[in-house]
Design a protein around this motif. Structure first.
Motif, PDB file in Angstrom:
ATOM      1  N   UNK A 108      21.752 127.631   7.072  1.00 32.78           N
ATOM      2  CA  UNK A 108      22.192 128.412   8.233  1.00 32.78           C
ATOM      3  C   UNK A 108      23.283 127.707   9.041  1.00 32.78           C
ATOM      4  N   UNK A 109      23.661 126.489   8.633  1.00 33.65           N
ATOM      5  CA  UNK A 109      24.798 125.812   9.229  1.00 33.65           C
ATOM      6  C   UNK A 109      24.532 125.053  10.516  1.00 33.65           C
ATOM      7  N   UNK A 110      23.279 124.694  10.789  1.00 30.52           N
ATOM      8  CA  UNK A 110      22.952 123.939  11.999  1.00 30.52           C
ATOM      9  C   UNK A 110      22.876 122.450  11.705  1.00 30.52           C
ATOM     10  N   UNK A 111      23.010 121.649  12.776  1.00 29.40           N
ATOM     11  CA  UNK A 111      22.776 120.221  12.672  1.00 29.40           C
ATOM     12  C   UNK A 111      21.328 119.899  12.978  1.00 29.40           C
ATOM     13  N   UNK A 112      21.018 118.596  13.053  1.00 30.72           N
ATOM     14  CA  UNK A 112      19.629 118.164  13.207  1.00 30.72           C
ATOM     15  C   UNK A 112      19.548 116.924  14.079  1.00 30.72           C
ATOM     16  N   UNK A 113      18.571 116.913  14.983  1.00 34.40           N
ATOM     17  CA  UNK A 113      18.233 115.718  15.759  1.00 34.40           C
ATOM     18  C   UNK A 113      16.966 115.103  15.192  1.00 34.40           C
ATOM     19  N   UNK A 114      16.984 113.788  15.024  1.00 31.94           N
ATOM     20  CA  UNK A 114      15.781 113.068  14.595  1.00 31.94           C
ATOM     21  C   UNK A 114      15.491 111.974  15.608  1.00 31.94           C
ATOM     22  N   UNK A 115      14.224 111.583  15.680  1.00 31.56           N
ATOM     23  CA  UNK A 115      13.822 110.588  16.669  1.00 31.56           C
ATOM     24  C   UNK A 115      13.063 109.430  16.054  1.00 31.56           C
ATOM     25  N   UNK A 116      13.116 109.304  14.738  1.00 34.90           N
ATOM     26  CA  UNK A 116      12.427 108.197  14.079  1.00 34.90           C
ATOM     27  C   UNK A 116      12.977 108.048  12.671  1.00 34.90           C
ATOM     28  N   UNK A 117      12.637 106.922  12.061  1.00 35.46           N
ATOM     29  CA  UNK A 117      13.009 106.698  10.671  1.00 35.46           C
ATOM     30  C   UNK A 117      12.351 107.721   9.763  1.00 35.46           C
ATOM     31  N   UNK A 118      11.113 108.115  10.084  1.00 33.89           N
ATOM     32  CA  UNK A 118      10.403 109.092   9.265  1.00 33.89           C
ATOM     33  C   UNK A 118      11.080 110.441   9.277  1.00 33.89           C
ATOM     34  N   UNK A 119      11.487 110.902  10.469  1.00 33.26           N
ATOM     35  CA  UNK A 119      12.188 112.179  10.540  1.00 33.26           C
ATOM     36  C   UNK A 119      13.525 112.105   9.803  1.00 33.26           C
ATOM     37  N   UNK A 120      14.203 110.990   9.915  1.00 33.90           N
ATOM     38  CA  UNK A 120      15.452 110.809   9.178  1.00 33.90           C
ATOM     39  C   UNK A 120      15.202 110.855   7.677  1.00 33.90           C
ATOM     40  N   UNK A 121      14.104 110.255   7.244  1.00 35.52           N
ATOM     41  CA  UNK A 121      13.779 110.240   5.814  1.00 35.52           C
ATOM     42  C   UNK A 121      13.556 111.653   5.286  1.00 35.52           C
ATOM     43  N   UNK A 122      12.898 112.511   6.073  1.00 34.85           N
ATOM     44  CA  UNK A 122      12.685 113.895   5.647  1.00 34.85           C
ATOM     45  C   UNK A 122      14.029 114.574   5.399  1.00 34.85           C
ATOM     46  N   UNK A 123      14.958 114.414   6.335  1.00 35.07           N
ATOM     47  CA  UNK A 123      16.263 115.061   6.198  1.00 35.07           C
ATOM     48  C   UNK A 123      17.030 114.534   4.996  1.00 35.07           C
ATOM     49  N   UNK A 124      17.063 113.229   4.855  1.00 32.72           N
ATOM     50  CA  UNK A 124      17.834 112.629   3.763  1.00 32.72           C
ATOM     51  C   UNK A 124      17.227 112.940   2.396  1.00 32.72           C
ATOM     52  N   UNK A 125      15.913 113.170   2.363  1.00 33.25           N
ATOM     53  CA  UNK A 125      15.242 113.389   1.079  1.00 33.25           C
ATOM     54  C   UNK A 125      15.669 114.679   0.394  1.00 33.25           C
ATOM     55  N   UNK A 126      16.225 115.623   1.156  1.00 38.04           N
ATOM     56  CA  UNK A 126      16.697 116.867   0.547  1.00 38.04           C
ATOM     57  C   UNK A 126      18.213 116.986   0.628  1.00 38.04           C
ATOM     58  N   UNK A 127      18.880 115.873   0.898  1.00 36.22           N
ATOM     59  CA  UNK A 127      20.333 115.853   0.862  1.00 36.22           C
ATOM     60  C   UNK A 127      21.022 116.460   2.060  1.00 36.22           C
ATOM     61  N   UNK A 128      20.337 116.516   3.206  1.00 38.23           N
ATOM     62  CA  UNK A 128      20.996 117.034   4.398  1.00 38.23           C
ATOM     63  C   UNK A 128      22.143 116.105   4.775  1.00 38.23           C
ATOM     64  N   UNK A 129      23.311 116.641   5.117  1.00 39.18           N
ATOM     65  CA  UNK A 129      24.467 115.782   5.410  1.00 39.18           C
ATOM     66  C   UNK A 129      24.204 114.867   6.602  1.00 39.18           C
ATOM     67  N   UNK A 149      22.607 103.571  10.377  1.00 39.96           N
ATOM     68  CA  UNK A 149      23.956 103.086  10.083  1.00 39.96           C
ATOM     69  C   UNK A 149      24.283 103.226   8.608  1.00 39.96           C
ATOM     70  N   UNK A 150      23.355 102.817   7.766  1.00 42.05           N
ATOM     71  CA  UNK A 150      23.590 102.889   6.323  1.00 42.05           C
ATOM     72  C   UNK A 150      23.740 104.325   5.846  1.00 42.05           C
ATOM     73  N   UNK A 151      22.967 105.231   6.452  1.00 38.90           N
ATOM     74  CA  UNK A 151      23.053 106.639   6.056  1.00 38.90           C
ATOM     75  C   UNK A 151      24.333 107.288   6.556  1.00 38.90           C
ATOM     76  N   UNK A 152      24.892 106.745   7.648  1.00 37.98           N
ATOM     77  CA  UNK A 152      26.093 107.316   8.224  1.00 37.98           C
ATOM     78  C   UNK A 152      25.825 108.506   9.124  1.00 37.98           C
ATOM     79  N   UNK A 153      24.743 108.426   9.926  1.00 39.23           N
ATOM     80  CA  UNK A 153      24.436 109.539  10.819  1.00 39.23           C
ATOM     81  C   UNK A 153      25.610 109.797  11.757  1.00 39.23           C
TER      82      UNK A 153
END
Length: 460
Positions: A108-129, A149-153
């Motif tokens: 749907x073209x939205x961005x995402x806010x995360x507040x922990x490493x775990x939430x970031x991991x969920x997003x990265x696990x499915x290839x979210x930019x 930093x490594x992911x390039x958020x």
């Protein structure tokens, strides 16, 4: 005396108006479209969501059960994208996050806010930019910042002087130059529960505008070449229906933008006004109109900046509850029904504060109905309670159910898509329920429910 009557001269007559139980609704079977998912209906008496009968959901997946209307959630994502066209919309993942939600956001073209490493991991696990992700948190660890930093958020919202120094060091170590924003506590009084009001000075989030801490944070960031300061961030609270607070916050942030330009000759290109927009939980609740909210926020930011001779910054908002909350319901099965003469009837269900702690935590209010059938019986003042060993284990404090309610009936609680699964716990060793998405007459599990084996896993 019947279990649903109120005797004359009882304790209810002695209560103040705000303490008295609600009046019985004219129609106990009504599904208010302002509260329930957009595809909700009654078909042959039973509640259906996404074209699926809740009785079939209970038989297939068990109860308690979180049910998410995919069409509802996606349509609200599109509503925000349309209303805030030309701005950025980042979904606040803390409301409810799983891999499927991340896929919907991406589509749907939205961005995402995360507040922990775990939430970031969920997003990265499915290839979210990663560039469409913003990292939040008042106490980000070195490990979490390194992962970001490594992911390039896309953005990191800094929350303290300690974090500025920590992030500057890590950015230099890893050869990165992240875009950062300063979280500013604007002093706006949000008319909401104390625990979810986040813009006053005496709390853990952000850097105070009134004390000069926010301005000092800007100075420290600008002194570190390894950090790129791109804007200011504000979040005044949650479940807010009065938009005036957002306008006040926008004015105060714009004033700080002017101060930064005057002191440093720097024009910041971005302004993030956070989220916290409310939804309807019970009759009479009013939720902000998204288009009116978008137009109002853009207008006030534009006016303040133009008056100050500043270019209008790119606006970002962070809705969470308003996207996923209304599209979710929770299904329970009635277990015991206990009448407390002259007061109310306690209806116990097979979940409680382990799957919805918000009532105990925030005194949250909800709407609930008999979902497995319609009933024309007299209304019965009820309190929906869970099965935990706490007297505060309440799901819905006071509402009306039909007086012919019986064990085995299904109860549905509306507007539980936000913060219920996110705050779920295993108190009394109850497994967390599954989450199923419904659409077009079919259902599918998007988060598996826990089993007792899951609860024992990891124990030595």
């Amino acid at each position: 005396m019947s279990r649903f009557a109120h005797p004359a001269g009882d304790r209810h007559a002695e209560m103040l108006p705000h303490e008295r139980p609600p009046l019985a609704p004219a129609d106990l079977n009504r599904i208010n479209p302002a509260i329930w998912p957009r595809t909700s209906a009654r078909t042959d008496g039973a509640l259906t969501v996404g074209g699926v009968d809740v009785r079939d959901l209970a038989r297939e997946h068990g109860t308690p059960l979180y049910v998410l209307d995919e069409d509802d959630v996606r349509s609200r994502m599109r509503d925000y994208a349309t209303a805030f066209a030309g701005s950025e919309v980042h979904y606040a993942g803390k409301a409810f996050l799983c891999r499927e939600i991340v896929r919907w956001l991406q589509e749907e073209g939205l961005g995402l806010d995360v507040a922990s490493s775990g939430e970031l991991a969920v997003a990265l696990s499915v290839g979210f930019p990663a560039g469409r992700i913003t990292m939040h948190g008042n106490n980000k660890s070195a490990a979490e910042l390194t992962k970001a930093l490594r992911a390039g958020v896309g953005h990191i919202v800094v929350d303290s002087f300690d974090e500025i120094a920590r992030l500057g060091y890590l950015a230099e170590q890893h050869g990165k130059r992240p875009k950062v924003m300063v979280r500013v506590t604007t002093g706006v009084e949000a008319h909401t529960h104390e625990f979810i009001a986040t813009a006053h000075d005496d709390q853990k989030f952000g850097l105070s505008l009134s004390t000069g801490a926010a301005a000092e944070a800007v100075r420290r960031i600008l002194a570190l070449p390894q950090l790129e300061l791109v804007g200011l961030h504000s979040h005044i609270g949650s479940q807010i229906v009065d938009t005036a607070g957002f306008e006040v916050a926008a004015r105060r942030l714009a004033t700080l933008l002017v101060q930064i330009k005057d002191e440093h000759g720097v024009v910041l290109p971005e302004l993030d006004l956070g989220g916290g927009y409310g939804i309807a939980y019970v009759e009479g609740d009013e939720a902000p109109d998204i288009k009116e909210l978008a137009d109002g926020l853009r207008e006030i930011v534009s006016k303040v900046c133009v008056d100050a001779g500043l270019p209008v910054p790119r606006l970002t908002v962070e809705p969470g509850r308003t996207i996923v909350g209304p599209g979710g319901i929770t299904l329970y099965e009635v277990g015991t029904i206990k009448d407390v003469e002259g007061l109310r009837t306690y209806v116990s269900v097979d979940g409680g504060m382990s799957d919805n702690v918000r009532t105990a935590l925030y005194a949250a209010e909800y709407t609930a109905v008999l979902a497995s059938r319609a009933s024309e019986a007299e209304p019965m003042l009820s309190r929906l309670v869970g099965k935990h060993c706490e007297s505060g284990d309440i799901v819905v404090r006071d509402f009306h159910l039909p007086s012919d309610l019986a064990p085995g009936d299904l109860i549905a609680v509306a507007a539980t898509g936000a913060y219920c699964r996110s705050l779920a716990n295993n108190y009394n060793y109850l497994p967390k329920p599954a989450v199923v998405a419904v659409s077009g007459g079919s259902s599918r599990v998007i988060v598996q429910g826990e089993t007792e084996d899951d609860l024992l896993r990891g124990q030595l």
